[in-house]
Structures are given as structure tokens and as C-alpha cells.
Enzyme design. Structure first.
Site, PDB file in Angstrom:
ATOM      1  N   ALA A  71       0.826  -1.210   0.000  1.00  0.00           N
ATOM      2  CA  ALA A  71       0.000   0.000   0.000  1.00  0.00           C
ATOM      3  C   ALA A  71       0.863   1.265   0.000  1.00  0.00           C
ATOM      4  CB  ALA A  71      -0.948  -0.002   1.192  1.00  0.00           C
ATOM      5  N   THR A  72       2.044   1.203   0.591  1.00  0.00           N
ATOM      6  CA  THR A  72       2.916   2.392   0.591  1.00  0.00           C
ATOM      7  C   THR A  72       3.214   2.817  -0.847  1.00  0.00           C
ATOM      8  OG1 THR A  72       3.912   1.810   2.705  1.00  0.00           O
ATOM      9  CG2 THR A  72       5.198   3.262   1.276  1.00  0.00           C
ATOM     10  N   ASN A 105      -6.141   3.133  10.435  1.00  0.00           N
ATOM     11  CA  ASN A 105      -5.357   2.024  10.973  1.00  0.00           C
ATOM     12  C   ASN A 105      -5.149   2.086  12.482  1.00  0.00           C
ATOM     13  OD1 ASN A 105      -3.742   4.278   9.974  1.00  0.00           O
ATOM     14  ND2 ASN A 105      -2.005   3.178  10.829  1.00  0.00           N
ATOM     15  N   GLN A 154      -6.509  -1.075   5.148  1.00  0.00           N
ATOM     16  CA  GLN A 154      -7.146  -1.775   6.268  1.00  0.00           C
ATOM     17  C   GLN A 154      -8.555  -2.241   5.920  1.00  0.00           C
ATOM     18  OE1 GLN A 154      -5.694  -2.436   9.164  1.00  0.00           O
ATOM     19  NE2 GLN A 154      -3.873  -1.140   9.054  1.00  0.00           N
ATOM     20  N   SER A 207      -3.371  -3.715   0.394  1.00  0.00           N
ATOM     21  CA  SER A 207      -2.165  -4.337   0.942  1.00  0.00           C
ATOM     22  C   SER A 207      -2.441  -5.794   1.277  1.00  0.00           C
ATOM     23  CB  SER A 207      -1.746  -3.581   2.216  1.00  0.00           C
ATOM     24  OG  SER A 207      -0.632  -4.211   2.800  1.00  0.00           O
ATOM     25  N   HIS A 233      -0.565  -7.986   3.081  1.00  0.00           N
ATOM     26  CA  HIS A 233      -0.248  -8.501   4.428  1.00  0.00           C
ATOM     27  C   HIS A 233      -1.211  -7.999   5.501  1.00  0.00           C
ATOM     28  CE1 HIS A 233       2.000  -5.165   6.604  1.00  0.00           C
ATOM     29  NE2 HIS A 233       1.982  -4.671   5.386  1.00  0.00           N
ATOM     30  N   THR A 279       9.465  -6.735 -13.008  1.00  0.00           N
ATOM     31  CA  THR A 279       9.003  -8.125 -13.088  1.00  0.00           C
ATOM     32  C   THR A 279       8.140  -8.440 -11.889  1.00  0.00           C
ATOM     33  OG1 THR A 279      11.051  -8.712 -14.193  1.00  0.00           O
ATOM     34  CG2 THR A 279       9.787 -10.525 -13.220  1.00  0.00           C
ATOM     35  N   CYS A 317       3.097   1.384  12.468  1.00  0.00           N
ATOM     36  CA  CYS A 317       3.652   1.816  11.196  1.00  0.00           C
ATOM     37  C   CYS A 317       4.599   2.994  11.394  1.00  0.00           C
ATOM     38  CB  CYS A 317       2.514   2.205  10.269  1.00  0.00           C
ATOM     39  SG  CYS A 317       1.139   1.085  10.402  1.00  0.00           S
TER      40      CYS A 317
HETATM   41  N1  PMP Z   1      -1.922   2.631   4.818  1.00  0.00           N
HETATM   42  C1  PMP Z   1      -2.437   2.171   5.954  1.00  0.00           C
HETATM   43  C2  PMP Z   1      -3.743   2.712   6.446  1.00  0.00           C
HETATM   44  C3  PMP Z   1      -1.755   1.188   6.674  1.00  0.00           C
HETATM   45  O1  PMP Z   1      -2.273   0.728   7.816  1.00  0.00           O
HETATM   46  C4  PMP Z   1      -0.529   0.696   6.173  1.00  0.00           C
HETATM   47  C5  PMP Z   1       0.266  -0.339   6.928  1.00  0.00           C
HETATM   48  N2  PMP Z   1       0.617   0.043   8.204  1.00  0.00           N
HETATM   49  C6  PMP Z   1      -0.046   1.199   4.964  1.00  0.00           C
HETATM   50  C7  PMP Z   1      -0.772   2.165   4.309  1.00  0.00           C
HETATM   51  C8  PMP Z   1       1.222   0.690   4.362  1.00  0.00           C
HETATM   52  O2  PMP Z   1       0.986  -0.579   3.816  1.00  0.00           O
HETATM   53  P1  PMP Z   1       2.154  -1.534   3.329  1.00  0.00           P
HETATM   54  O3  PMP Z   1       2.737  -2.137   4.568  1.00  0.00           O
HETATM   55  O4  PMP Z   1       1.466  -2.545   2.454  1.00  0.00           O
HETATM   56  O5  PMP Z   1       3.131  -0.710   2.578  1.00  0.00           O
END
Ligand code: PMP
Length: 395
Positions: free
Chosen positions: A78-79, A158, A186, A206, A208, A246, A335
Site C-alpha cells: 500500500a505504501t 489504521n 485496512q 495491501s 499482508h 518483473t 507503522c
Molecule cells: N496505509 C495504511 C492505512 C496502513 O495501515 C498501512 C500499513 N501500516 C499502509 C498504508 C502501508 O501498507 P504496506 O505495509 O502494504 O506498505
């Protein structure tokens, strides 16, 4: 290597990362053991098999969010998806569209990119939220204009779990021709997310956070919106040219399988987790006098697994150290690890520094059991008692 699960330690940090589902891990391992090949090699059977696996996974992600496979651009998480949406849209801004609106409680992977754009001359507004973490309607309305390029508001917070009204925010964006992005990292475990049926241009996902492997996620790009984003990772022009590189076949397969599990059982799981969470909150309230909820007061208005609570007179960091290794949860946002600052989310909700420092996030999920929340209540109340040495009642 010691496995916390084998040692029956309790994991209540699902919003930091969800344990990978066994069937996800099995599917990935099977692929890794028996296949090789680049999914973008189009001239031989090894490449075709990898491509088919990636495309099936893309379809599984798309089905979960009620969209089409072409709308799903895999990223490293997600980042990266957040960065792509923000920098990508900024680079393609039409003349006169120089304003970006975000909520004050966004994740750092939204706030840092928009702050960088602000230093480059964009007019960035961090909009206030109410005491429950909902976008402040009046402030949003005041900031809306035909100059707004992009609005980014997370579907599910989050830290305090607030479910945002992304339908209304998206509709308002459409009315002034602004793009709407939602960080839905989330949301896959938090709510139904029919992206294709919502007024949303971009959404970050995301794996994970949804019982899939870490290192993969996606940006949902609504049909006809591809041209509104400039790619940020340049190279071999994979994935419609929007994100070169890739693709990691096994990670894509894992994310796809995790999405299939949520398509089949997500709604039931949310109900089960929410009822366990509600029970946990009742137990905590009777075990720890004065325990208070941060964020939405109605439990139904937050992520089903989320509790964010303040224990009076307790230093949350002190508490978590005393409770290691038996119980895993997080103070503020995992995070933002290592930060000594009180959480920007709790502060934006109007909580003072002392309250923020006595707050912890307990997040439940698929593997959480009744026994675990009972034991967690006991551990927390005993540790709180030792921390403040005052009048806590032991359960
Ligand atoms: N956005 C939110 C709301 C999150 O909770 C997180 C993870 N802490 C992220 C973005 C980042 O996600 P990722 O670990 O997949 O980069």
C-alpha cells in the site's frame, strides 16, 4: 527460530500485519518449489504458466473488490500504491488544479508524499476530523473547489478503526471534477469494498493486512483513469506501463489466494471478529476501571477487529514492555515505529498528550480466540495494576 504461536503467545496486532493463512502459504510454496519463469516472458511455456498464475491472481483481487482485472495494478504494497496515486496524479495535473486535500489522520505514506508536493508548490490542505475520526464535513465543504486535483481519505483508519463514508466523499469529489483516492489498506478485512460500484478513482490495497504475504499490494485504478496517472517506476513498461518491474509470481499468487478466502468468508469473519471484539471490550471495562475508548463510540462504526483504548494513569509504552513476550499489540501506530511523538491520529481526534500516551491499539482477527481475549484481559489488568500500583480490580 521460536514461533510465538507455538509458544502460545497472544497476537493482537492484526492491523500491523495479519498472520499469513496456511492455505495461502501452501499455495505459494507449491508454486515456488515447482515453477520458474518470468511472467513477462511471452515466448515460452515457463513464461506462459507464470503469466497465467499472475493473471488469475489479479482476477481474484478484482473479484473481491468488485472490479475488473485490468483495474488492478500490482505494487509492492500500500505504501507504493499511495505514492503512485499521489505523485502520479500530481504529475498529470491539469492547469489550475493545484489543490490536494487529505485528512489529518492519514497514514505516513499519504502525508509524506503530499508534504513533499506542498514543498513543490501544491496547495495541500490537511483536513480536520471529528472526535470519532470522521472527516469534518464543514471543513471539507469549505476546501472543495474546482481547483481541487485530488482528495485522499482512508476508507478505514489504521489506529482507531474509523470507517469513513467514502461513498459521499467520492460523490462530492466527482461534482467538482476532482479525483478521489482512498487508502484501503485496512479495508479488505474491515468492510465490504465494492470499488467498481463506488465513486472512487484510485484505491490502495495491501496483501499482508489481509492474510496474504508482505511485499505485495495493488493500486485499483478505475476504468478510464489510467491516463490520469504518470508512472513512478520506469522500466520495461509492464502493467499498462503504469508500474514497471518483473512481477513476483509467488507473491501475486499468495495475494490472490488471500482475496479468494475473503471473497468466500470475509463477511462472516467480520461478524465473528466484531462480536469477539465487543466481548473483549466489555471484559476490559470491568477489569480496568476508567478504561476509555478512543475513536468511534459505536463499535459498529469501526473496523471489526479494532479497539483503541486508554487506561487511566498508565504509560502505554511502559505497559507493553512489562507484558512482553506474552501479548503483542501496539501503542499508537506500529507503522510509525520508534517514534517518541504521541500519535498524530489521537492528537487530531482532540485527545491530549497524556491521554495519547496512555492509549493502546488492540487488534483482533481471523485466528483470535475467546480464550485469548480472556487471557489478554488478565494480562493487561495485572500489568496495569503493577504500572500504576493503584486500585485496579483483578478479574
Ligand atoms: N496505509 C495504511 C492505512 C496502513 O495501515 C498501512 C500499513 N501500516 C499502509 C498504508 C502501508 O501498507 P504496506 O505495509 O502494504 O506498505
Amino acid at each position: 527460530v521460536r514461533s510465538p504461536r507455538e509458544e502460545s503467545l497472544i497476537y493482537l496486532d492484526f492491523q500491523a500485519s495479519t498472520p499469513i493463512d496456511t492455505s495461502v502459504a501452501d499455495t505459494m510454496c507449491e508454486w515456488i518449489r515447482s515453477h520458474s519463469g518470468n511472467p513477462h516472458s511471452s515466448e515460452h511455456a515457463f513464461g506462459w504458466a507464470a503469466r497465467d498464475a499472475v493473471e488469475n491472481a489479479r482476477a481474484s483481487v478484482a473479484i473481491l473488490v468488485d472490479s475488473l482485472p485490468d483495474d488492478i495494478i500490482f505494487t509492492s504494497g500500500a505504501t507504493e500504491a499511495n505514492n503512485l496515486a499521489i505523485f502520479g496524479a500530481a504529475e498529470r495535473a491539469a492547469p489550475g488544479r493545484d489543490t490536494i486535500l487529505v485528512s489529518a489522520i492519514e497514514h505516513a505514506s499519504i502525508l509524506e508524499p503530499v508534504r513533499k508536493l506542498s514543498r513543490r508548490g501544491f496547495n495541500v490542505v490537511e483536513l480536520p476530523v471529528d472526535a470519532e475520526g470522521r472527516l469534518h464535513a464543514w471543513a471539507f465543504e469549505q476546501a472543495m473547489s474546482e481547483r481541487v486535483l485530488l482528495v485522499s481519505v482512508a476508507a478505514v483508519n489504521n489506529e482507531v478503526g474509523t470507517l469513513q463514508d467514502i461513498q459521499s466523499i467520492g460523490a462530492r469529489c466527482q461534482s467538482v471534477g476532482a479525483l478521489f483516492h482512498t487508502d484501503a489498506a485496512q479495508a479488505l478485512t474491515g468492510c465490504a469494498l465494492p470499488l467498481g460500484a463506488l465513486p472512487i478513482d484510485f484505491a490502495s490495497l495491501s496483501s499482508h493486512k489481509a492474510h496474504g504475504p508482505a511485499g505485495i499490494g495493488a493500486l485499483y485504478v478505475a476504468p478510464n483513469r489510467v491516463d490520469r496517472l504518470a508512472p513512478q517506476v520506469l522500466g520495461g513498461a509492464q502493467q499498462l506501463g503504469l508500474r514497471s518491474g518483473t512481477l513476483p509470481t509467488a507473491l501475486c499468487i499468495g495475494f490472490g489466494r488471500a482475496c479468494e478466502l475473503l471473497t468466500a468468508g470475509g463477511a462472516t469473519e467480520r461478524l465473528r471478529v466484531a462480536s469477539l471484539r465487543d466481548r473483549f471490550w466489555q471484559m476490559l471495562q470491568s477489569a480496568i476501571p476508567g478504561a476509555a475508548l478512543n475513536g468511534p463510540t459505536t463499535l459498529a462504526s469501526r473496523h471489526p477487529g479494532n479497539l483503541n483504548v486508554a487506561f487511566p494513569d498508565v504509560d502505554a509504552r511502559d505497559l507493553i514492555q512489562r507484558i512482553q513476550p506474552e501479548l503483542a499489540y501496539s501503542t499508537g501506530s506500529a507503522c510509525h515505529s520508534g517514534s517518541e511523538e504521541p500519535s498524530h491520529v489521537l492528537t487530531a481526534l482532540g485527545l491530549d498528550e497524556q491521554r495519547a500516551r496512555s492509549s493502546l491499539r488492540l487488534s483482533l482477527g481471523r485466528q483470535t480466540t475467546v480464550e485469548e481475549v480472556e487471557r489478554a484481559t488478565q494480562l493487561l489488568s495485572q500489568a496495569a495494576l503493577r504500572t500504576v500500583g493503584s486500585n485496579y480490580a483483578l478479574p
